[in-house]
Structures are given as structure tokens and as C-alpha cells.
Design an enzyme around this catalytic site. Sequence first.
Site, PDB file in Angstrom:
ATOM      1  N   GLU A  45       0.986  -1.337   0.002  1.00 37.35           N
ATOM      2  CA  GLU A  45      -0.139   0.080  -0.083  1.00 37.35           C
ATOM      3  C   GLU A  45       0.870   1.245   0.046  1.00 37.35           C
ATOM      4  O   GLU A  45       0.336   2.277  -0.613  1.00 37.35           O
ATOM      5  CB  GLU A  45      -1.005  -0.034   1.216  1.00 37.35           C
ATOM      6  CG  GLU A  45      -1.812  -1.122   1.186  1.00 37.35           C
ATOM      7  CD  GLU A  45      -2.437  -1.230   2.541  1.00 37.35           C
ATOM      8  OE1 GLU A  45      -2.623  -0.166   3.398  1.00 37.35           O
ATOM      9  OE2 GLU A  45      -3.250  -2.150   3.114  1.00 37.35           O
ATOM     10  N   ASP A  49       0.805   4.069  -3.319  1.00 40.20           N
ATOM     11  CA  ASP A  49       0.398   5.434  -3.184  1.00 40.20           C
ATOM     12  C   ASP A  49       1.276   6.144  -3.791  1.00 40.20           C
ATOM     13  O   ASP A  49       0.928   6.984  -4.392  1.00 40.20           O
ATOM     14  CB  ASP A  49       0.108   5.571  -1.601  1.00 40.20           C
ATOM     15  CG  ASP A  49      -0.144   7.089  -1.333  1.00 40.20           C
ATOM     16  OD1 ASP A  49      -1.223   7.297  -1.638  1.00 40.20           O
ATOM     17  OD2 ASP A  49       0.599   7.895  -0.870  1.00 40.20           O
ATOM     18  N   ASP A 118      -7.030   0.706   0.063  1.00 38.94           N
ATOM     19  CA  ASP A 118      -5.925   0.210   0.118  1.00 38.94           C
ATOM     20  C   ASP A 118      -5.407  -0.844  -0.612  1.00 38.94           C
ATOM     21  O   ASP A 118      -4.146  -0.817  -1.101  1.00 38.94           O
ATOM     22  CB  ASP A 118      -5.775  -0.330   1.645  1.00 38.94           C
ATOM     23  CG  ASP A 118      -5.929   0.750   2.677  1.00 38.94           C
ATOM     24  OD1 ASP A 118      -5.582   2.089   2.386  1.00 38.94           O
ATOM     25  OD2 ASP A 118      -6.097   0.515   3.841  1.00 38.94           O
ATOM     26  N   GLU A 121      -4.165   0.472  -3.944  1.00 34.57           N
ATOM     27  CA  GLU A 121      -2.742   0.841  -3.977  1.00 34.57           C
ATOM     28  C   GLU A 121      -1.756  -0.273  -3.838  1.00 34.57           C
ATOM     29  O   GLU A 121      -0.805  -0.184  -4.615  1.00 34.57           O
ATOM     30  CB  GLU A 121      -2.620   1.527  -2.746  1.00 34.57           C
ATOM     31  CG  GLU A 121      -3.307   3.161  -2.696  1.00 34.57           C
ATOM     32  CD  GLU A 121      -3.244   3.733  -1.544  1.00 34.57           C
ATOM     33  OE1 GLU A 121      -3.436   5.061  -1.697  1.00 34.57           O
ATOM     34  OE2 GLU A 121      -2.843   3.264  -0.637  1.00 34.57           O
TER      35      GLU A 121
END
Length: 229
Positions: A45, A49, A118, A121
Amino acid sequence: MKLAAELAAFSARIGHDFHRPELLLRAVTHSSLSSPTRPSNERFEFLGDRVLGLSIATALFDADGQAAEGQLAPRFNALVRQETCAEVARDIGLGDVLKLGRSEMLSGGRRKEALLGDAMEALIAAVYLDAGFETARDMVLRLWGGRIADAETNARDPKSALQEWAQARGLPPPAYLETGREGPDHQPIFTVEARLTTGQSETGRASGKRAAEQAAARALLARMEAEND
């Protein structure tokens, strides 16, 4: 065999054939099912991101050579926020392949916005680790699709935009009324009505009260703009 077939079908759905399928497995493994031999997607994650952010920032920068930083920032935020990541995750059926612990599964984990955002990502990170930045970026641009072209519109906060519309016509700010709440306590769905003093109203439904207000404001603003064209 069933797991491998499921992940292979999902890979085809997102348009990326993993050279290292274990990366995809980790991306869809929630912490509720992790173990010392089966790590969760939490580290992915973090990386995903950043890959998402650079992909979107570059796309916005290239798409509008005249936009100032103050114009690009809200568009960027609208595209990388958790709600948008969760929308994309739903589009590709990511929730269907998530690996969850029993308690998380029973509490509706496959539909939870935070969990889906999440995982989206983490999926981006898995593609990046498997094939590099360009491939991950191309997948992001493909899956985000028209959202990038519509970023300028989507960046507007619907409640603020509706209030500005009302004030420009000498009207008081719109009122918001919670008209319904359903579902279990851990995952409620709110229904909110946005109403102008002139009587027009629209409703919105979402898993959070603020999101429901935004949905109602967006619907009412679209209606008023259409009626006043």
C-alpha cells in the site's frame, strides 16, 4: 489450482500478466489473513500510493500546460483519494479476489471503502514491482480512464459548489437532512436529502454521512444547472 485460476482471470481483467504471481497474491492478502509465511499487502500500500501519485501528477501536468499549481492540486487530490481508489477497485472486481480472515469477511470486508482503496494501492505496487513504473503507470491511466479527463469537475467540492450556486442567486445555503440509515452498525448506509429554500431537493446514499451529503449536493447541483441552462 482454484486460487491460481482465480488470480489469472483477475490478471486478464486488469490487463497485466504477472511474471511473478506471488506479487499479486500478496497485493490481495489482507492483514486479517496474513501469517509469517504469507505477508499482508500493507507494505505494498505504501509503495503503491507513491506510484499512483506520480502517475496521476504526471498525467495532469501533461494534460494541461496552462494550469497553475493551485488548479492542479485539487484535481490530483480528487483522483488519488481513498474514495476514488475504491471506485476503481469496484470497477475491476478487486473485492471478489481479496483474501480475508473470517471475521473481516463476515463483517463485509469485500465492500469496505478503506479496505478496497488500500488494496487498489497494493495492486499498483505489485504491477510496479513485477514490470516497472511505465507498466504500472499505463495500468493506472487505463483503469482511471475518464476520471482524469473529468478531474477539473470532480475536484469541486459538491457542497461548496451548491452553496456558491445558491448564494449567487440570493438564496440561503441548502439544508441537509438525514432521512435514513440502514445496515449493521459497523457498516451503515446513510441517506441524506439536500434541499433548497425554493423547494427543490435530491437525495444521496453512501457509507458515510458526509459522503451521502456530498452525493445529495452533487445530484441537486446537477439538476439545478440543467434546469437553468
